[in-house]
Design an enzyme around this catalytic site. Sequence first.
Site: not given
Length: 409
Positions: A201, A131
């Site tokens: 998540h 990321e």
Amino acid sequence: MLVRRLRSTIPALSRRWQTTASNTAIEPPSTGGHSSVASSQLLRMTRESALRTPGISWQDEESDRNIVGGRETRKMNLYQAVRDALSIALAKDDTAVIFGEDIAFGGVFRCTMGLAEEFGRERVFNTPLTEQGIAGFGIGLASMGHTAIAEIQFADYIFPAFDQLVNEAAKFRYRSGGHFSIGGLTVRTPTMAVGHGGLYHSQSPEGFFMGASGLKVVIPRSPIQCKGLLLSAIRDPNPVIFMEPKVLYRSAVEQVPIDDFALPLSRAEILIPGSDLTLLTWGTPVYQCEYALRLLNSPPPSLAPLIPPSLRSAKVELIDLRTILPWDVETVVESVRRTKRLVIVHEAGMTGGVGGEIAAEVGKRAFLRLDAPVRRITGWDVPAGLQFEKFNMPDAVRILDGIMETLSY
């Protein structure tokens, strides 16, 4: 608390609903999670209503097409609206590229499905699982004049990119004295909970960026909003973090204009006008708030004894903030000055959440107009445990409870 009394009625209400559905105008509230988005009155299900979306700005090259008459719409869910916006961006901007983890085959939510085949793998391509690298690569591309559209696969994993976004992207123009810009950078990422995502998540990290001056943070609530706001974000002269509520990818469906259009950033939208209380939210909780208002105004029989008749006629103004940073201070404060009460709802935890900043600013600008303290209804300040996730999210019962307490203050 009233919320405990409300919850105690739910099992009996659920049983009663099975036999009285034909005579009841509203379904019982769930003990957590999301009520049916498909039944929302806020979604634009006809061509006419879609083409008259407030604030819509057509981006056609032909000047004579700034009319509604000849335009068409297509039924889309939210992920299809994302894909449509990305396709338009790639088609109209030869410098635009899309990149991220697994996006070449469509991504985990299929938002980029078919784009690599349509526009070539040199413009739509996978990256390594990094990321920080994705954000840094996007900053470099944008600094060279490209339109860089990055995807962080889940907002929960945006934290490794935090240094690049906050220390580099947000400060790029300022540290160069205005000589350089990375306004071509847009970072898309799925956010918020679905009810079973667990620790990694289900997070809503928008509040972590509130102090990052130079960034914009946008969260849409529906397919039309998503397409228009995403195209605005891609073309905005500032780096934008675009957070897409993942539970809405398939559950939110509208008729969406197929043409190129934009919706304004940093402008909230009043969805339901009112005069007694301002209810402010964004993303998925918009629909929980709408459901809570239905319960308030038309409670089912088992809830009716708990909701005083004097409160059922309350006119609550529902506002979708849409852009979290910089947020629309004027619209929110003007509403609170009229209604004299404010309830803020968001999925992120209360401590350090966006609601605290909004409450402070409203308190500064409208303190003497308030008839009740600003109330925040949020996720709890705990990790999103897998089996308890639905109880962590602010549902219609908790929102209804907060509204009633604020109206009764």
